[in-house]
Design a protein around this motif. Sequence first.
Motif, mmCIF file in Angstrom:
data_model
loop_
_atom_site.group_PDB
_atom_site.id
_atom_site.type_symbol
_atom_site.label_atom_id
_atom_site.label_comp_id
_atom_site.label_asym_id
_atom_site.label_seq_id
_atom_site.Cartn_x
_atom_site.Cartn_y
_atom_site.Cartn_z
ATOM 1 N N LEU A 136 0.774 -1.106 0.268
ATOM 2 C CA LEU A 136 0.461 0.268 0.002
ATOM 3 C C LEU A 136 0.775 0.982 0.196
ATOM 4 C CD1 LEU A 136 -2.646 -0.885 2.610
ATOM 5 C CD2 LEU A 136 -2.955 -0.883 -0.134
ATOM 6 N N GLY A 137 1.970 0.946 1.071
ATOM 7 C CA GLY A 137 2.513 2.070 0.673
ATOM 8 C C GLY A 137 3.117 2.919 -1.036
ATOM 9 N N ILE A 138 3.662 1.155 -1.021
ATOM 10 C CA ILE A 138 4.636 1.670 -2.894
ATOM 11 C C ILE A 138 3.140 2.054 -3.594
ATOM 12 C CG2 ILE A 138 5.030 1.083 -4.977
ATOM 13 C CD1 ILE A 138 6.879 -1.352 -2.936
ATOM 14 N N GLY A 139 2.125 2.242 -3.482
ATOM 15 C CA GLY A 139 1.465 2.323 -4.433
ATOM 16 C C GLY A 139 0.920 3.797 -4.364
ATOM 17 N N PHE A 140 0.896 4.063 -2.844
ATOM 18 C CA PHE A 140 0.131 5.588 -2.663
ATOM 19 C C PHE A 140 1.677 6.670 -2.236
ATOM 20 C CE2 PHE A 140 -2.550 3.887 1.135
ATOM 21 C CZ PHE A 140 -3.649 3.482 0.842
ATOM 22 N N THR A 141 2.783 5.527 -2.756
ATOM 23 C CA THR A 141 3.572 6.936 -3.210
ATOM 24 C C THR A 141 3.688 7.354 -4.179
ATOM 25 O OG1 THR A 141 5.202 5.659 -1.183
ATOM 26 C CG2 THR A 141 6.266 7.719 -3.009
ATOM 27 N N ASN A 142 2.413 6.632 -5.194
ATOM 28 C CA ASN A 142 2.914 6.773 -7.002
ATOM 29 C C ASN A 142 2.167 8.394 -6.817
ATOM 30 O OD1 ASN A 142 4.493 4.910 -7.374
ATOM 31 N ND2 ASN A 142 3.652 3.764 -8.262
ATOM 32 N N LEU A 143 1.215 8.016 -6.321
ATOM 33 C CA LEU A 143 -0.447 8.352 -6.356
ATOM 34 C C LEU A 143 0.268 9.810 -5.618
ATOM 35 C CD1 LEU A 143 -3.085 6.071 -4.997
ATOM 36 C CD2 LEU A 143 -2.838 6.443 -7.267
ATOM 37 N N LEU A 144 0.977 9.724 -4.817
ATOM 38 C CA LEU A 144 1.380 10.930 -3.701
ATOM 39 C C LEU A 144 2.859 11.693 -5.321
ATOM 40 C CD1 LEU A 144 2.889 10.446 -0.514
ATOM 41 C CD2 LEU A 144 0.966 12.117 -1.046
ATOM 42 N N HIS A 145 3.736 11.271 -5.491
ATOM 43 C CA HIS A 145 3.824 11.631 -7.056
ATOM 44 C C HIS A 145 2.541 12.109 -8.364
ATOM 45 C CE1 HIS A 145 8.221 9.405 -5.232
ATOM 46 N NE2 HIS A 145 7.658 10.786 -4.392
ATOM 47 N N LEU A 146 1.965 11.700 -8.607
ATOM 48 C CA LEU A 146 1.923 11.047 -9.683
ATOM 49 C C LEU A 146 0.035 13.011 -9.367
ATOM 50 C CD1 LEU A 146 1.103 8.304 -10.882
ATOM 51 C CD2 LEU A 146 2.797 9.841 -11.979
ATOM 52 N N TYR A 147 -0.175 12.408 -8.812
ATOM 53 C CA TYR A 147 -1.739 13.612 -8.330
ATOM 54 C C TYR A 147 -1.247 14.300 -7.693
ATOM 55 C CZ TYR A 147 -4.734 9.858 -10.766
ATOM 56 O OH TYR A 147 -5.301 8.890 -11.746
ATOM 57 N N SER A 148 -0.134 14.449 -6.322
ATOM 58 C CA SER A 148 0.103 15.585 -5.605
ATOM 59 C C SER A 148 -0.926 15.805 -4.743
ATOM 60 C CB SER A 148 0.958 17.139 -6.418
ATOM 61 O OG SER A 148 1.496 17.654 -4.873
ATOM 62 N N PRO A 149 -2.030 14.840 -4.142
ATOM 63 C CA PRO A 149 -3.139 16.020 -3.667
ATOM 64 C C PRO A 149 -2.862 16.503 -2.806
ATOM 65 C CG PRO A 149 -2.711 13.408 -2.708
ATOM 66 C CD PRO A 149 -1.867 13.768 -3.703
ATOM 67 N N ASP A 150 -3.321 16.924 -1.425
ATOM 68 C CA ASP A 150 -3.273 17.437 -0.356
ATOM 69 C C ASP A 150 -3.822 16.224 0.823
ATOM 70 O OD1 ASP A 150 -3.182 19.725 -0.934
ATOM 71 O OD2 ASP A 150 -5.660 20.512 -0.752
ATOM 72 N N LEU A 151 -4.363 15.626 0.185
ATOM 73 C CA LEU A 151 -4.176 14.090 1.198
ATOM 74 C C LEU A 151 -5.353 13.605 0.554
ATOM 75 C CD1 LEU A 151 -7.326 13.649 3.504
ATOM 76 C CD2 LEU A 151 -7.176 15.098 2.125
ATOM 77 N N ILE A 152 -4.532 11.523 0.925
ATOM 78 C CA ILE A 152 -4.902 10.960 0.775
ATOM 79 C C ILE A 152 -5.922 10.184 1.394
ATOM 80 C CG2 ILE A 152 -3.935 8.149 0.598
ATOM 81 C CD1 ILE A 152 -1.919 9.561 -1.081
ATOM 82 N N VAL A 153 -7.110 9.536 1.077
ATOM 83 C CA VAL A 153 -8.586 8.890 1.854
ATOM 84 C C VAL A 153 -8.575 7.154 1.881
ATOM 85 C CG1 VAL A 153 -10.558 8.757 2.682
ATOM 86 C CG2 VAL A 153 -9.069 11.131 2.528
ATOM 87 N N MET A 154 -7.885 6.187 2.635
ATOM 88 C CA MET A 154 -8.031 5.380 1.953
ATOM 89 C C MET A 154 -10.034 4.939 2.706
ATOM 90 S SD MET A 154 -5.639 2.389 3.698
ATOM 91 C CE MET A 154 -6.035 0.296 4.049
ATOM 92 N N GLY A 155 -10.288 4.336 2.287
ATOM 93 C CA GLY A 155 -11.516 3.211 2.091
ATOM 94 C C GLY A 155 -11.306 1.990 1.742
#
Lengths: 344, 344
Positions: free
Chosen positions: A243-262
């Motif tokens: 999950l951390g690897i995937g979320f890191t990609n999402l940070l680099h690609l979308y640069s959101p203010d936050l990630i919400v996991m549901g």
Amino acid sequence: MSKLALAFDLGGTALRGALVESDGSVVAHASAPTMAGAGSEAVIGQIIALAGDLIAQSPQAEIAGIGVGAPGPLDPKAGIVIAPPTLAGWHDVPLIDILGQHFGLPVRLENDANAAALGEWRFGAGRGSGSLVFVTVSTGIGGGVVADGHIYHGRRGLAAEIGHMTITGEGDRCFCGAVGCFEAVASGTALGRRATRLTAAGDGSQLRRLSNDGDVSARHVVEAAQAGDANALELIEAEARWLGIGFTNLLHLYSPDLIVMGGGLSNGFDLLALSIAAVVQQRAMPAYRDVPIVRAELGDRAGLIGAASLILWEGEPGLALAMAQDDKDSGATADARERGRSPD
Amino acid sequence: MSKLALAFDLGGTALRGALVESDGSVVAHASAPTMAGAGSEAVIGQIIALAGDLIAQSPQAEIAGIGVGAPGPLDPKAGIVIAPPTLAGWHDVPLIDILGQHFGLPVRLENDANAAALGEWRFGAGRGSGSLVFVTVSTGIGGGVVADGHIYHGRRGLAAEIGHMTITGEGDRCFCGAVGCFEAVASGTALGRRATRLTAAGDGSQLRRLSNDGDVSARHVVEAAQAGDANALELIEAEARWLGIGFTNLLHLYSPDLIVMGGGLSNGFDLLALSIAAVVQQRAMPAYRDVPIVRAELGDRAGLIGAASLILWEGEPGLALAMAQDDKDSGATADARERGRSPD
């Protein structure tokens, strides 16, 4: 009484409906098992029946429109459900036109993950943020991105297919045919599979006791880890790494203010969070490391409340958030609504 | 004479400037080696001097504003160059304010990959498309996303850091510290490294003949492959596989109308294209497989022309494309411009 939206969350197992106020509160709720094998007409009949139930629960309600979250692929701008794998006999169903003509109301359609992202952004864990990436981790992995106040759609509404982002060269082949999809290594299904392989029926492990010696599921892993089982904690650690690897990609690609996991696995969020954060600290570039990763707040109502948000946006019924960027399409949809309202 | 933009492309080795018309044509051009080790004041002095040269070349020009592409990380909304690794002594430099005060003109700032994406979208390979992902493959891998007519910025303008998207668990460690970054396996540097390892000085291979028995670069691989060298063709095949995996992720995540590949390695695009397409056909979900992947058209002028586009958008000088979504920030920038124009 303020204006309300009729909202539906059309899933492969359950069809849920609600009347939702503009502050996100649900004033009436109803659901039915989806007749998933019966084709689109039957299910649309269920939607209409459920709408009747809801309106009967709140007969004074002034309904501004109908928001629907449905499984992808779908075209949110054209209002067409293309070919959801969980609903038999749905092929290019013009759901906006059908419901618009039946009810004479504005109708908006969004894929379920985008609707949930919107729900969490407006009324859940993302309230007040400018942008978020919503990640649902359960049987598969899906996602939705809200940026600058809009759902990020991309061509044909197909953006944020994050479950099929390749993050590794290892692991079991994904149902999509590729190896290394985020979903194939990090979904609840993948976690359950790893737990099943790590143990054996009759080995007396806590995981197998919980599963009655059947296949172990992600839920069993979370339950055993909460009880301190070492096997389960190790599995949670490996899961958090993916999950951390995937979320890191999402940070680099979308640069959101936050990630919400549901999703279902967010029930184990407290167990996973520290290890996910450690992986992100290790792998993300410095400028992204302080972005919060939080648990979703709306649970399985996120999609329903998000679907209502498609209609109830800033108190202007029918002016849907999701489309506000696209004047041409808003026009086309307004035309469709006019047709829907006409008496012929 | 129509309104023109002063555009700068600030790189670690070269500083380039141009006067650009609203149709994207360059009416004057000038460049200088960047004084990259001399700190921000010296380089800003170079920008001002280059502006003087350009204005002298076209003294009747009515200049609408100044667009600057610069290396990240930078904050395009605040107009601040944060800490580019290729420019010594630049720390939180408020470039928009400094140039705005000097010239009394609107100034816009964008990171170089985003500027190039914008250039290709308005005047290059992406003309007429609704959205694109621009990927520059050379020493590293960078990217920019244009969607719904806007640069996709994300928090602090940090979106589309595609070079540090993890796509595998193998390969050399990236300079960022992680393993498996797109850049670490698919950049021109990575290709050159693989070619160097595959051969040895004095082995008589075509690759080593081209490199004079030194390290082999991506350019040598492309050259040898164009001449039909078997080693080089094999290296190109492996390179195309990594690019195909990364591009497939970009399709799934952003769902653009097309992907545009630029950077030094795009000189080998014809050699790579078929194999990239084959990987995408194999790995992308069906709905994404028909998205064109094309070579960039503007070459090393993409960033310069894109920087001009920040100013020359729909003929409305100063109304920058990149900010149009964000009314609050446009207001703030307008204020900054007012300050820049005031005589004090």
